[in-house]
Design an enzyme around this catalytic site. Structure first.
Site, PDB file in Angstrom:
ATOM      1  N   ASP A 246      56.492   1.975  88.554  1.00 36.61           N
ATOM      2  CA  ASP A 246      57.077   2.564  87.354  1.00 36.61           C
ATOM      3  C   ASP A 246      56.124   2.418  86.170  1.00 36.61           C
ATOM      4  OD1 ASP A 246      59.234   3.482  85.503  1.00 36.61           O
ATOM      5  OD2 ASP A 246      60.488   3.066  87.238  1.00 36.61           O
TER       6      ASP A 246
ATOM      7  N   SER B 182      65.914   9.284  88.180  1.00 42.99           N
ATOM      8  CA  SER B 182      65.252   7.995  87.964  1.00 42.99           C
ATOM      9  C   SER B 182      66.268   6.880  87.762  1.00 42.99           C
ATOM     10  CB  SER B 182      64.353   8.056  86.724  1.00 42.99           C
ATOM     11  OG  SER B 182      63.158   8.731  86.991  1.00 42.99           O
TER      12      SER B 182
ATOM     13  N   HIS C  60      60.974   3.336  80.483  1.00 41.15           N
ATOM     14  CA  HIS C  60      61.493   3.794  81.776  1.00 41.15           C
ATOM     15  C   HIS C  60      61.549   2.670  82.810  1.00 41.15           C
ATOM     16  CE1 HIS C  60      61.398   6.045  85.625  1.00 41.15           C
ATOM     17  NE2 HIS C  60      61.951   7.039  84.956  1.00 41.15           N
TER      18      HIS C  60
END
Length: 772
Positions: free
Chosen positions: A139, A529, A202
């Site tokens: 990630d 995601s 994220h």
């Protein structure tokens, strides 16, 4: 912020108490909120808002009463929310086409509503061996000091861990036990941090969703206040930072897979992917996941955010778990209120409190920035740079499309009301007061502006409404069928991925505006995601309960115990949701599993047209050999679902072979049951499987037959093995559909053009920032 959150919580509790008291009112004239659900959205040119308003007018007796009653008109399927009396509820219930009328129950809010919503509450966490499970995430990095990654109460990492903590400005603990970063391009932009530390947000979000610790009082500016937690709070996290502000490099992804395998992770979570289909031998995620599978590691991956279009699913290799995104039972909305008293409810995670103050209201088309070359045809969309600050400053701007708010913000506007029907099932957070309403409501606002000498408006603080249609697969979630292997059903299953609150990097923008300088500890975002780490956490939970299970067994357990979604809400059926929604509490007790190993997948690849040379590109093993040159469908791969792709104009025919392993009761008997839609038949042989020991294997065949079909959209049925004592139920979907070409041709990797790899999927179908 704490005071605001407290006020919001108290107000919510008082409102809930008010509704509870009034719910006992016997007066038939008392109006209470209900949802009128009518199933599928009709095909063709269909105006949901007009239809629902007409229905309300017919029942309530006047257009004005209908307007006051209607609260929300759903767009992805046919239904609406309205304030109705008991008598009106009865009349709607008797209407043709109405499936059911649902009362508006008030739920207690949790930030991890997603885990509770799927029935996986805090009583299930903290299982034995949970601390032995390590989840590796590929990630954007992680923020190690975040309270969600508190290591208090955790013992030292398990002895199998061989990883490291890399970087001068990054530290590990007993929760985050490893961190590495990769940048093969040696390309860094402003804000990028040369360490596993997260500057995008994220990776912090996905990590905490999968395995974050319990944190009370988490919220996004007071919205969604509650206790945050990951699926397996006791599990360990290892971060492999492969993504930067420019994107994610193929070389970096493969290096991260390689390190994660050597480091000793148990589950790999990958919330990123390609926009275009690639053969397995040039797909770094497929290759990396194959290597992981050989070492007993399951890779959980996002299905992509290119829906609702067909053939858009990514990460479709059969040795990976491919996860779609579905909703939970809450919607984030914000109301726009005009000076004439009209109010319009729109989708928005609006964190700005205007305290009821009104501002002048202007249409973007009346504020064109002619000096920059704009005109009303452009400025009505409020695109960045198109607005005249002299006419916008201090005003709320009505815009005729969904944008990120920067056009209004840079012109010194006070807020924005955006009209757009493209997105109707998830919300964004913006850098200024904002809400997204329907285009029909937008026309009413424009009429008000044009007919009023001094139009004014305000935008109210965001609210959370109960979504009684949930769960359903969100519009942006990529759909099947599988673009490379049509006889492997993808996605495999679905998990919550809409409006998910989880940890956030304090240096990352908290809204869709990349220049937003505010700082938050938690953020609410949507995407596959977000669904992927839910499945990763569920897989870790199964791994903790069954440390010796293979990746295929864990995957099978998750798929065959999944909660079946309502097909009436999904015209693309299993191409949207696969086997259904994850159900971790059931997945640890599947009864039977469909197991598979490296040899099974190599045989699959050989039948799909790969030769010894191309197979070795995937396996990384020079001993891998294709012993047969015959091509054919993947009917004999021991997969937990069944997909039959029929060439256009051919009869329905396929024979699948499967083997199940007993992991339930030593002495047990299972009976086969099948269900189909009209048009094809499923025959299972034998129909009874008897076991006398754990680990015992039994094989069976499934024959799917039917007439010649052409231009057939997906139709589906299922096979269920039910244990005689009703303790276990093992369900597999069966789908049949048409393809128009010979789908079993070999893939020539040399002819495939490799697309640019994209940043992780965060905001779904977000044309606002061009994210995927």
């Amino acid at each position: 912020m704490a005071m605001k959150g407290l006020i919001w919580l108290i107000s919510s509790l008082l409102f809930a108490a008010f509704l509870s008291v009034n719910s006992h009112a016997s007066d038939d004239s008392v109006r209470k909120v209900h949802v009128v659900y009518m199933g599928d959205r009709p095909k063709g040119d269909f105006s949901a808002a007009t239809t629902h308003h007409s229905m309300l007018t017919a029942v309530l007796g006047s257009a004005s009463s209908a307007k006051k009653s209607l609260i929300y008109s759903y767009g992805s399927f046919n239904g609406f929310a309205a304030k109705l009396t008991d008598e009106e509820v009865e009349r709607f219930s008797e209407m043709d086409g109405v499936v059911r009328v649902i009362p508006n129950n008030i739920l207690k809010l949790h930030t991890t509503r997603s885990w509770d919503f799927i029935g996986f509450n805090q009583s299930h966490v903290g299982a034995q061996h949970e601390g032995d499970v390590i989840i590796g995430l590929l990630d954007t990095g992680i923020w190690p000091e975040h309270e969600s990654f508190n290591s208090q109460g955790l013992a030292a990492p398990p002895s199998k861990w061989k990883g490291t903590c890399q970087g001068d400005n990054f530290t590990c603990n007993n929760k985050i036990i490893g961190g590495r970063y990769y940048n093969s391009e040696n390309m860094y932009f402003e804000g990028d941090i040369k360490s596993p530390r997260d500057s995008e947000g994220h990776g912090t979000h996905t990590s905490s969703t999968a395995a974050g610790d319990r944190v009370a009082g988490a919220s996004y500016y007071g919205l969604a206040n509650g206790t945050a937690r990951g699926g397996v709070p006791g599990a360990r996290i290892a971060m492999y930072k492969v993504c930067w502000s420019y994107g994610c490099g193929t070389a970096d992804i493969l290096a991260a897979f390689d390190d994660a395998i050597a480091d000793g992770v148990d589950i790999i979570s990958v919330s990123l992917g390609f926009d275009l289909p690639l053969p397995y031998d040039v797909d770094p995620i497929a290759i990396g996941a194959f290597h992981a599978m050989k070492y007993g590691i399951l890779t959980s991956s996002s299905a992509g955010n290119s829906g609702p279009f067909p053939y858009t699913v990514s990460n479709y290799a059969p040795w990976t778990l491919t996860v779609a995104a579905s909703t939970t039972d809450r919607k984030f909305v914000a109301k726009a209120v005009l000076g004439n008293g009209q109010d319009f409810t729109g989708l928005s995670i609006n964190s700005f409190e205007l305290n009821g103050r009104t501002y002048p209201l202007v249409w973007g088309g009346d504020a064109a920035n002619y000096s920059a070359g704009a005109n009303p045809d452009l400025s009505k969309y409020c695109i960045t740079g198109s607005l005249n600050s002299y006419k916008v400053e201090g005003k709320i701007v009505y815009c005729e499309t969904l944008w990120d708010g920067t056009g209004v913000l840079l012109a010194n506007g006070a807020g924005t009301i955006m009209a757009d029907d493209e997105i109707t099932d998830f919300a964004f957070n913006y850098p200024l007061p904002a809400t997204q309403i329907s285009t029909s409501d937008g026309e009413k606002i424009l009429d008000y502006i044009r007919s009023t000498e001094n139009p004014v408006a305000t935008i109210l603080l965001g609210e959370i409404w109960t979504d009684y249609m949930a769960p359903y697969v969100v519009s942006f979630s990529s759909r099947g069928p599988n673009p490379v292997s049509p006889d492997i059903l993808k996605p495999d299953l679905t998990a919550p991925g809409v409006d998910i609150l989880a940890a956030w990097s304090p240096v990352a923008p908290p809204s869709v505006d990349g220049e937003d300088q505010r700082s938050v500890d938690y953020n609410i975002i949507s995407g596959t995601s977000m669904s992927c780490p839910h499945a990763s956490g569920a897989a870790a939970y199964v791994k903790a309960a069954h440390p010796d299970w293979s990746p295929a067994a864990i995957k099978s357990a998750l798929m065959t115990t999944a909660t079946v979604l309502d097909p009436k809400k999904h015209q693309d059926l299993e191409f949207a949701y696969g086997s259904g929604q994850i159900n971790p509490t059931q997945a640890i007790m599947p009864g039977l599993v469909y197991d598979a190993n490296e040899t099974d997948y190599i045989n699959f690849l050989c039948k799909q047209g790969y030769n010894t040379t191309t197979v070795r590109l995937i396996t990384g093993d020079n001993s891998s050999v294709c012993t047969s040159t015959s091509l054919g469908p993947a009917w004999d791969l021991n997969y937990p679902s069944f997909s039959l792709a029929i060439v256009d104009g051919q009869p329905i025919y396929g024979i699948f072979t499967r083997t199940v392993t007993n992991v339930g009761s030593p002495n047990s008997t299972y009976y086969a049951f099948s269900s189909t839609q009209p048009g094809f038949t499923i025959t299972v042989e034998p129909q009874v499987l008897s076991f006398s020991a754990l680990g015992e294997k039994k094989s069976f065949t499934v024959e799917v037959t039917g007439p010649t079909i052409s231009q057939q959209p997906i139709t589906s049925g299922s096979i269920i093995w039910e244990e005689s004592g009703f303790q276990y139920m093992v369900r597999s979907p069966v789908v049949v559909y048409n393809v128009i070409t010979n789908v079993y041709s070999p893939y020539n990797s040399k002819s495939q053009k490799k697309p640019t790899f994209q940043r992780p999927s965060t905001y779904g179908k977000n044309r606002i920032l061009g994210r995927n």
